[in-house]
Write an enzyme that holds these catalytic residues in place. Structure first.
Site: not given
Length: 90
Positions: A38, A20
């Site tokens: 996520n 990320r």
């Protein structure tokens, strides 16, 4: 400028490997807004909004990811959404 928003679902070893944060760095480098988060099933969702060429470049990067990631599949979907002001990790 030809702008669009694309949602990507990234499959593989993509959680716990700085995916990320690396996606955020790439997005900011390309002037893309959106988010990376996520999902409970182990995938990462990436929303990308910006210039089509920048989205294309970031979409290609999603297949590579950071060094410890092992991407097995990326599903892309063009979506209608507002253009966020920045790129965040959730």
């Amino acid at each position: 400028m030809d702008k669009c928003c694309v949602k990507a679902l990234v499959v593989g070893k993509v959680q716990g490997v700085w995916y990320r944060r690396a996606a955020q760095e790439q997005a900011l480098r390309h002037g893309v807004t959106g988010h990376a988060r996520n999902l409970p099933d182990g995938r990462v969702e990436v929303l990308m909004c910006g210039d089509r060429e920048a989205i294309k470049a970031l979409s290609e990067w999603l297949w590579k990811g950071p060094p410890n990631a092992r991407v097995t599949h990326v599903e892309l979907e063009v979506i209608e959404t507002h253009d966020p002001d920045t790129f965040t990790t959730l």
